[in-house]
Scaffold this active site. Structure first.
Site, PDB file in Angstrom:
ATOM      1  CB  THR A  19      17.152 -33.921  20.697  1.00 17.57           C
ATOM      2  OG1 THR A  19      17.155 -33.220  19.461  1.00 17.57           O
ATOM      3  CG2 THR A  19      15.898 -34.766  20.803  1.00 17.57           C
ATOM      4  CG  ASP A  20      22.114 -34.214  22.907  1.00 15.62           C
ATOM      5  OD1 ASP A  20      21.763 -34.913  21.929  1.00 15.62           O
ATOM      6  OD2 ASP A  20      22.618 -34.702  23.932  1.00 15.62           O
ATOM      7  CB  ALA A  21      24.588 -32.074  18.585  1.00 12.37           C
ATOM      8  N   GLY A  22      23.122 -34.972  19.377  1.00 13.18           N
ATOM      9  CA  GLY A  22      23.104 -36.413  19.130  1.00 13.18           C
ATOM     10  C   GLY A  22      21.709 -37.004  19.039  1.00 13.18           C
ATOM     11  CB  ILE A  24      20.267 -38.033  23.535  1.00 14.42           C
ATOM     12  CG1 ILE A  24      20.735 -39.302  22.816  1.00 14.42           C
ATOM     13  CG2 ILE A  24      19.916 -38.332  24.982  1.00 14.42           C
ATOM     14  CD1 ILE A  24      21.990 -39.908  23.379  1.00 14.42           C
TER      15      ILE A  24
END
Length: 140
Positions: A19-22, A24
């Site tokens: 995932t990314d920082a969010g 997602i």
């Protein structure tokens, strides 16, 4: 991992690293998920990349890929990568792949893989590979 009449399914759990920082799933990771689905389909059909190289002196590589993102996957999701053969040419195999979370389509991919030798020259697909992928194509 399950081979169904017209497609092969491969489960993927989403981990923090995907995932990314969010939280997602990072867009490029869908390409990795699709690669795993294709590799496990090949293995389920009685081959793996090492066996294909040893027995036929060829490597299957991606020549073209299209991806349409439809909805995001998130941390801890359990996804399913579905792979089916659509076409078999002299040197290539056309595949449709889709990433689902339960019944929700998240990403749709069209992939063309080609057979090459270790030096990068295109090769004809051997009859054994044509047969196993041909038997796995959906009926028209």
């Amino acid at each position: 991992m399950e081979l169904k009449p017209n497609f092969y399914t491969f489960p993927i759990r989403i981990y923090y690293e995907d995932t990314d920082a969010g939280g997602i799933v990072y867009h490029a990771n869908y390409l990795k998920f699709a690669e795993r689905g294709r590799t496990e389909l090949l293995r389920t059909l009685g081959y793996d990349h090492k066996k294909v190289l040893a027995e036929h002196n060829l490597i299957l590589v991606v020549r073209h890929i299209e991806i349409e993102y439809r909805a995001p996957a998130r941390l801890d999701d359990l996804l399913e990568v579905r792979t089916e053969a659509l076409s078999i040419g002299n040197t290539s195999i056309g595949l449709k792949q889709a990433v689902y979370r339960e019944d929700k389509l998240l990403a749709d991919l069209k992939v063309t893989v080609v057979a090459i030798n270790p030096q990068g020259k295109a090769l004809r697909l051997p009859p054994q590979l044509r047969q196993i992928f041909g038997s796995h194509k959906p009926a028209k």
